[in-house]
Scaffold this active site. Structure first.
Site: not given
Ligand code: E4P
Length: 217
Positions: A83
């Protein structure tokens, strides 16, 4: 639509594996911090639990270190997806890793043109953050629809991974908008099963069943 679980808590993943509905996992630095785990150890355990894509986020801000981190994470297991943030450096590393055959999930996407750049950089997944856009007065789902249209216009194979989902409605709308995958915190995943009429209906069926005095086995 593929369903990923957005957590770094291995115990939560273990509880959800028997549902047979979990296609993968996404993590991020905040989730790793919250879990109190070492990223390498947590990712090894997740990769053994679920054969599908497990996103592990690299964190450096310069090209060489970010690339080295990405290569390190990719070696943990064959199902690791690296990522990377949607920055100029992140997309350069995305291109390099993708050319090497490593799947990349480009994260922190908040606009359709960012998603266009990620696709052109070879990303396997793009993660538009629906909930955070909604929190800030924008329409997160409009972004999913826009990306779908752009990717279809040009035949990009990058998968749209609806992220930052907060509710079952987000999941419904992302599916309607043609997202390829959604990543959900465990509570949102569990909420997908719920409907008050299911509970009421089951309750009534069970009460009536008892009056029959029968047993199926
Ligand atoms: C995506 O991969 C992120 O880890 C995640 O969906 C972020 O979510 P949040 O906005 O609830 O922190």
């Amino acid at each position: 639509m593929k369903i990923f679980i957005d957590t770094a808590e291995v115990e939560q993943i273990k509880l959800l594996v028997p549902t047979g509905l979990i296609d993968g996992v996404t993590t991020n630095p905040s989730l790793i911090a919250k879990s109190g785990r070492k990223i390498g150890e947590a990712i090894v355990e997740m990769c053994a639990l679920i054969p599908g894509p497990i996103s592990a986020e690299a964190v450096a801000s310069d090209y060489d270190t970010l690339l080295a981190e990405g290569r390190f994470l990719a070696k943990i297991a064959p199902n690791v997806v690296v990522k990377l943030p949607l920055t100029p450096v992140g997309l350069r590393v995305c291109k390099t890793l993708s050319d090497e055959g490593t799947p990349v999930n480009v994260t922190l996407c908040f606009s359709a043109v960012q998603a266009l750049l990620a696709a052109k950089s070879g990303a396997t997944y793009i993660s538009p953050f629906i909930g955070r856009l909604d929190d800030n007065g924008s329409d997160g789902m409009e972004l999913i629809r826009d990306i779908r249209l752009i990717y279809d216009n040009y035949g990009f194979e990058t998968q749209i991974l609806a992220a930052s989902a907060r509710t079952a409605l987000h999941v419904r709308d992302a599916a309607l908008a043609g997202a390829d995958c959604a990543t959900l915190p465990p509570a949102v995943f569990n909420a997908l099963y719920k409907h008050v009429l299911t509970d009421l209906g089951l309750d009534a069926f069970m009460k009536d069943w008892i009056t029959t005095g029968q047993s199926i086995l």
